[in-house]
Write a protein that holds these residues in place. Sequence first.
Motif, PDB file in Angstrom:
ATOM      1  N   ASP A   1       1.268   4.453  -3.072  1.00 28.28           N
ATOM      2  CA  ASP A   1       1.170   5.607  -2.611  1.00 28.28           C
ATOM      3  C   ASP A   1       2.414   6.522  -3.011  1.00 28.28           C
ATOM      4  O   ASP A   1       2.239   7.516  -3.715  1.00 28.28           O
ATOM      5  CB  ASP A   1       0.842   5.780  -1.251  1.00 28.28           C
ATOM      6  CG  ASP A   1       0.266   7.212  -0.777  1.00 28.28           C
ATOM      7  OD1 ASP A   1       0.575   8.243  -1.374  1.00 28.28           O
ATOM      8  OD2 ASP A   1      -0.560   7.201   0.367  1.00 28.28           O
TER       9      ASP A   1
ATOM     10  N   GLU B   1      -1.021   6.262   3.727  1.00 29.57           N
ATOM     11  CA  GLU B   1      -1.130   7.850   3.401  1.00 29.57           C
ATOM     12  C   GLU B   1      -0.501   8.323   4.433  1.00 29.57           C
ATOM     13  O   GLU B   1       0.229   9.496   4.291  1.00 29.57           O
ATOM     14  CB  GLU B   1      -2.635   8.264   3.337  1.00 29.57           C
ATOM     15  CG  GLU B   1      -2.862   9.656   3.113  1.00 29.57           C
ATOM     16  CD  GLU B   1      -4.350   9.834   2.728  1.00 29.57           C
ATOM     17  OE1 GLU B   1      -4.580   9.957   1.855  1.00 29.57           O
ATOM     18  OE2 GLU B   1      -5.157   9.676   3.872  1.00 29.57           O
TER      19      GLU B   1
ATOM     20  N   GLU C   1     -12.338   3.231   5.841  1.00 32.22           N
ATOM     21  CA  GLU C   1     -11.699   2.422   4.940  1.00 32.22           C
ATOM     22  C   GLU C   1     -12.362   1.166   4.305  1.00 32.22           C
ATOM     23  O   GLU C   1     -12.075   0.978   3.113  1.00 32.22           O
ATOM     24  CB  GLU C   1     -10.081   2.118   5.387  1.00 32.22           C
ATOM     25  CG  GLU C   1      -9.245   3.231   5.805  1.00 32.22           C
ATOM     26  CD  GLU C   1      -8.761   3.961   4.516  1.00 32.22           C
ATOM     27  OE1 GLU C   1      -8.863   3.403   3.569  1.00 32.22           O
ATOM     28  OE2 GLU C   1      -8.640   5.172   4.957  1.00 32.22           O
TER      29      GLU C   1
ATOM     30  N   THR D   1      -4.821   8.763  -2.659  1.00 30.45           N
ATOM     31  CA  THR D   1      -5.302   7.458  -2.844  1.00 30.45           C
ATOM     32  C   THR D   1      -6.664   7.414  -2.644  1.00 30.45           C
ATOM     33  O   THR D   1      -7.437   6.136  -2.703  1.00 30.45           O
ATOM     34  CB  THR D   1      -4.304   6.415  -2.394  1.00 30.45           C
ATOM     35  OG1 THR D   1      -4.294   6.591  -0.734  1.00 30.45           O
ATOM     36  CG2 THR D   1      -2.884   6.981  -2.748  1.00 30.45           C
TER      37      THR D   1
ATOM     38  N   ARG E   1      -4.694   1.330   3.389  1.00 30.26           N
ATOM     39  CA  ARG E   1      -4.376   2.625   2.784  1.00 30.26           C
ATOM     40  C   ARG E   1      -4.230   3.793   3.675  1.00 30.26           C
ATOM     41  O   ARG E   1      -3.480   4.612   3.279  1.00 30.26           O
ATOM     42  CB  ARG E   1      -5.573   2.910   1.683  1.00 30.26           C
ATOM     43  CG  ARG E   1      -5.722   3.909   0.528  1.00 30.26           C
ATOM     44  CD  ARG E   1      -6.955   4.812   0.559  1.00 30.26           C
ATOM     45  NE  ARG E   1      -7.287   5.266   1.489  1.00 30.26           N
ATOM     46  CZ  ARG E   1      -7.132   6.623   1.997  1.00 30.26           C
ATOM     47  NH1 ARG E   1      -6.318   7.447   1.424  1.00 30.26           N
ATOM     48  NH2 ARG E   1      -7.608   7.209   3.092  1.00 30.26           N
TER      49      ARG E   1
ATOM     50  N   GLY F   1       0.828  -1.084   0.158  1.00 28.89           N
ATOM     51  CA  GLY F   1      -0.081   0.013   0.148  1.00 28.89           C
ATOM     52  C   GLY F   1       0.821   1.337  -0.124  1.00 28.89           C
ATOM     53  O   GLY F   1       0.713   2.072  -0.720  1.00 28.89           O
TER      54      GLY F   1
END
Length: 597
Positions: A56, A435, A105, A453, A431, A52
């Motif tokens: 990103d 981030e 999420e 994202t 995610r 992930g």
Amino acid sequence: MSPSGDAGASDPVSDPGASDPGSADPIDRLAFMNKTGDVDVVILGAGINGAGLFRDLCAQGVSCLIVDKGDFGSGTSAAPSRLIHGGLKYLETGEFGLVAQSTLERNLLLKNAPHYVSPLPTIIPIFSWSKGMWAALRTLLGSTSAPRSRGAVLIKIGLTIYDFYGSRHRVMPRHRLVGRRRALSEIPALTRSIVATGIYYDAKISHPERLVLELITDGLAANALAAAANYTTLVSSSNGVLTFQSKGGGQSKDGGRSENGAVFAVRPKLVVNAAGPWIDDVNASLGAPSKMIGGTKGSHILLKHDELVRSLAGRMLYFEADDGRICLVYDYLGLALVGSTDIQADSPDTVRCEPQEIDYLLESVRALIPGMSFGRDQIVYAYSGIRPLPASDASVPGLISRDHSAPVVEPEGSRPFPIISLVGGKWTTFRGFAEEVADTVLDRLGRGRKVTTRSMPIGGGKGFPTEPAARAAWLADARSASGADERRLDQLLSRYGTKALPIARHQSSGDNEDRLPGASDYGTSEIDYIVRNEFVEHLADIVMRRTTLAIGGSLTMSDLKQIAAIAGRARNWDPQRMSDELDAAVAQLSDRNLMRL
């Protein structure tokens, strides 16, 4: 399509010149990176958190290398309950921020990865009306004992709060309570001691290992200065240079491989340790010893139990075992997935589902559903993993926080780069975690975020048709483009999302899309495509991670031999290598996954 082909990520980096590896295969990318020597970020560990973060950072234009000592997504990330959930039970420990992030999420994944993530109606059996209030309050205030016998009032309060947190980007209905009579009419085999059931919605993921792979290929598509390597180990860290050895080499354009044992080196500005339960080992190898991880083991079993699957009718039972631990059972690929245990453990390389864990899981489901029989002979697959939880002295493993953190070890001595370790976390929140860490990395590199994202589709989720009319239109267009049968295309669309089209177009030499002898819904050309385009190094990669042949219980010995033959042709395996691959796959599936081929 090569692993570095278009995977649906946004904001690609333009090709800076003919010598740049922007459209090249992983071998060329690694060679280019080895030649220049410099890279912004190295990520050690290609599980869900590492993958992930890789996507990103690649989307932000950061040059990035991700490596894993095994296959992508083959560690803890391959051993979840296969749920994408908000964490209802975390309300009891007061982790409201984690629940808020998890429900958000979950809703985003339902939109960004609709080819793999789908709603899961969930039933909570309730055995009293008012019990558990004081126990829940004590846990909320820091008690180290888990709540027991959660009653209807407590569950109603919890589900109401859960719905509130899940209201952002809501895509599923709100909860409701159902009385005993109706609950037993819908699932007659349930224990008669229930007084009601609560019904709410979370989500499940059908192909978690493939989603990890898609995050990596999305990152490669977004950034010409990115590279990925599986089966690659860190052999030294000296004076700011990381040296790696590839056990199998990268994948080349014609489906071949580089020479085994290739060595390459890079000089990163920053290192991210995303090794999960191996974090402390990796930090030690980087010259920064740590004690960050205190993992727990979670085991699951899959049962061939048609009666139970029919009665579940697509719903999950989320229930309390006799010891107070939360367990679950739901339909996964036509099998009943039962999980999970939660035991203190720290040996991820040898983890397996032990006999006492099987007894625990079977006894738990027997107590809840006394109207059906359960036995070891129904087990077709089992798996285990170590959750990379933060080191803790909690007496109850279930009370160790599932939240995440990213501690930083600053440069020291001959190590000029900082190390960021990704500790804890849940599959669902990868995610958001990525981030947060990407923003930290960008700040340290003196750069700003280019794209978010939050609404970025993942892999085959890009352009995925979620409505019946859109699906019919996609299938019609794909049939015209590929010439494949529409029924077959529908099957591939469910399995790979919109990445189904290049698979349908692929025709391996000498094949007329013959089906595997035991698993008639997998084609030989489909397997050939996977071998040639998806970083496959071993036979087990194909049956355990690129497909659901093993965990779905449909794999036969004749299938395995046929798949080995396909891989052998594509990869130029000699007879000894073919034999070794078969032996290794059979040993792993039988010894660690309890599969009878």
